[in-house]
Design an enzyme around this catalytic site. Structure first.
Site, mmCIF file in Angstrom:
data_model
loop_
_atom_site.group_PDB
_atom_site.id
_atom_site.type_symbol
_atom_site.label_atom_id
_atom_site.label_comp_id
_atom_site.label_asym_id
_atom_site.label_seq_id
_atom_site.Cartn_x
_atom_site.Cartn_y
_atom_site.Cartn_z
ATOM 1 N N ILE A 63 0.849 -1.350 0.007
ATOM 2 C CA ILE A 63 -0.026 -0.294 0.022
ATOM 3 C C ILE A 63 0.689 1.360 -0.016
ATOM 4 O O ILE A 63 1.796 1.314 0.990
ATOM 5 C CB ILE A 63 -0.906 0.241 1.181
ATOM 6 C CG1 ILE A 63 -1.643 -1.285 1.348
ATOM 7 C CG2 ILE A 63 -1.738 1.084 1.307
ATOM 8 C CD1 ILE A 63 -3.008 -1.301 0.901
ATOM 9 N N ALA A 108 4.444 3.995 2.907
ATOM 10 C CA ALA A 108 4.094 2.939 2.332
ATOM 11 C C ALA A 108 4.096 1.614 3.452
ATOM 12 O O ALA A 108 4.945 1.843 4.527
ATOM 13 C CB ALA A 108 4.916 2.427 1.270
ATOM 14 N N LYS A 109 3.649 0.450 3.178
ATOM 15 C CA LYS A 109 3.736 -0.724 3.818
ATOM 16 C C LYS A 109 3.211 -1.685 2.912
ATOM 17 O O LYS A 109 2.583 -1.790 2.313
ATOM 18 C CB LYS A 109 2.795 -0.812 5.283
ATOM 19 C CG LYS A 109 3.609 -1.325 6.429
ATOM 20 C CD LYS A 109 4.645 -0.806 6.931
ATOM 21 C CE LYS A 109 4.726 -1.395 8.371
ATOM 22 N NZ LYS A 109 5.616 -0.585 9.134
ATOM 23 N N GLY A 110 3.806 -2.784 3.195
ATOM 24 C CA GLY A 110 3.531 -3.940 2.797
ATOM 25 C C GLY A 110 3.756 -5.381 3.272
ATOM 26 O O GLY A 110 4.053 -5.016 4.628
#
Ligand code: GLU
Length: 423
Positions: A63, A108-110
């Site tokens: 994201i 962001a992060k994932g």
């Protein structure tokens, strides 16, 4: 997190953090609406071969919340209950964390919804390589830069880097190694990156004690989580003269009112896979852990650990949110009302991404900084951000969390104001 109800709540809480700050600074409606949602959301379903020869279909996410300040930046989490809502909340917090620390990065992060402990090393390598390959051009050294998070580490970043580089032309490879940070030092990682989040949390705590005109010497602390963040926070806090009286991890809770020997506890946890069984120490329950009469509590594990259900039992005078989102909004309000000093996550655990930035700069300039240099810069960066949060809090008479979000939101608003919105 394991149920979608609670991850949906995390997402609402992240949105509420943003909305409150937006209201406090009278943010322009168009900027408010941009920040209310991630810019891009990627769901990747990909097959991985298990050692048994069978294929399993896994789900991964990235994201990208916002990139007005610079490339998207944030960790990759491997955790069984991971879902889109949790990643959305974590990505939003990254935007505000980077803005608060004035880094030239967005948020962001994932991650992948797996229990990394249930995969062999060879299987994990296949997961990481296939996931990285599937991310394709959605990450990049000037576009979106992953890093370790819960369930991932330097080794994961090494595999990500190698996979990404192998998808580039030979002439681009050296320049692309900063596509991930938190790499092993031999692969271009920065000295001091692995200890950065824990050390940064300790520096933020020292700043808080300075604000209160008190010293950390002899103060007692209980730490939840003894992974990368919790263990380095414990070491750094002991170096500052504190007494770590309790440590909790998935294996159990160890407690010694005289203070635990952190070095020995680390060796024990490395050998035995957790803190349980460490001697001399009593074993406590999780409820007893949160109710300990300590000066400082450091949640350094998952989200939503201090909730309406246990907040009334808390006796600590200060809480350092070394994890992301460890206190629910409801519990935060109770603590604020009770005069407990809370260092909010976007400040307390920002040390990791600060040193990720230093790693990215070193890669970009082909430079190598000493561990002492990295640590001194980290200390200054944490100090400077904590100063701004303290000033805003004093000026507005709000909580440290609100002050931190207001600081970050003010920068984001001003950058949008100067750039305008295309077209
Ligand atoms: N995963 C860490 C965090 O939540 C570090 C992110 C990074 O270094 O990009 O802040």
């Amino acid at each position: 997190m394991t149920d979608t109800g609670s991850t949906a709540r995390l997402c609402e809480e992240a949105a509420a953090n943003v909305a409150q700050a937006a209201a406090a600074i009278d943010m322009e409606p168009k900027v408010r609406s941009i920040l209310a949602r991630p810019m891009n959301e990627l769901i990747i379903n990909f097959p991985v071969e298990r050692d048994s020869g069978e294929y399993e279909l896994l789900q991964g996410y990235r994201i990208q919340h916002n990139n007005v300040l610079g490339p998207y930046k944030g960790g990759i989490r491997f955790h069984p209950g991971l879902d889109l809502d949790e990643v959305r909340a974590l990505a939003t917090w990254m935007t505000f964390k980077c803005a608060l620390l004035q880094l030239p990065f967005g948020g962001a992060k994932g991650g992948v919804a797996i229990d990394p402990g249930a995969f062999s090393e060879a299987e994990l390598e296949r997961v990481v390589r296939r996931f990285t390959h599937s991310l394709g051009q959605n990450i990049g050294p000037e576009y979106d830069i992953p890093a370790p998070d819960m369930g991932t580490d330097a080794r994961t970043m090494g595999w990500m880097k190698d996979t990404y580089l192998n998808s580039r032309g030979p002439g681009e490879r050296q320049n692309a190694r900063r596509v991930v940070t938190g790499k092993p030092v031999e692969l271009g990682g920065s000295l001091g990156r692995d200890s950065a989040t824990g050390r940064g949390a300790a520096y933020a705590l020292r700043h808080l004690y300075g604000e209160l005109d008190r010293t950390l010497e002899g103060q007692s602390a209980a730490i939840q989580g003894f992974g990368n963040v919790g263990s380095h926070a414990a070491i750094a806090m002991s170096e500052l003269g504190m007494k770590i009286v309790a440590v909790a991890d998935v294996s159990g809770v160890v407690h010694d009112p005289a203070g635990l020997d952190i070095k020995k506890l680390l060796e024990h946890a490395q050998d035995r896979g957790g803190v349980a069984g460490f001697s001399p120490a009593d074993l406590l329950t999780a409820d007893e852990f949160f109710a300990l009469d300590v000066d400082v509590l450091v949640p350094a594990a998952l989200e939503a650990q201090i909730t309406a259900a246990n907040v009334d039992s808390i006796r600590a005078r200060a809480i350092v949110e070394a994890a992301n989102g460890p206190i629910t909004a409801e519990a935060s309000a109770v603590l604020e009302h009770g005069g407990v000093h809370v260092i909010p996550d976007i400040l307390a655990n920002a040390g990791g991404v600060v040193v990720s930035y230093y790693e990215w700069v070193q890669n970009k300039t082909s430079d190598k900084w000493s561990a002492a240099d990295v640590d001194a810069r980290l200390r200054d960066a944490m100090w400077e951000a904590a100063d701004r949060v303290a000033l805003t809090r004093a000026a507005r008479g709000c909580s440290r969390r609100q002050a931190a979000y207001i600081e970050a939101a003010t920068l984001l608003q001003s950058v949008y104001g100067l750039r305008g919105i295309f077209p």
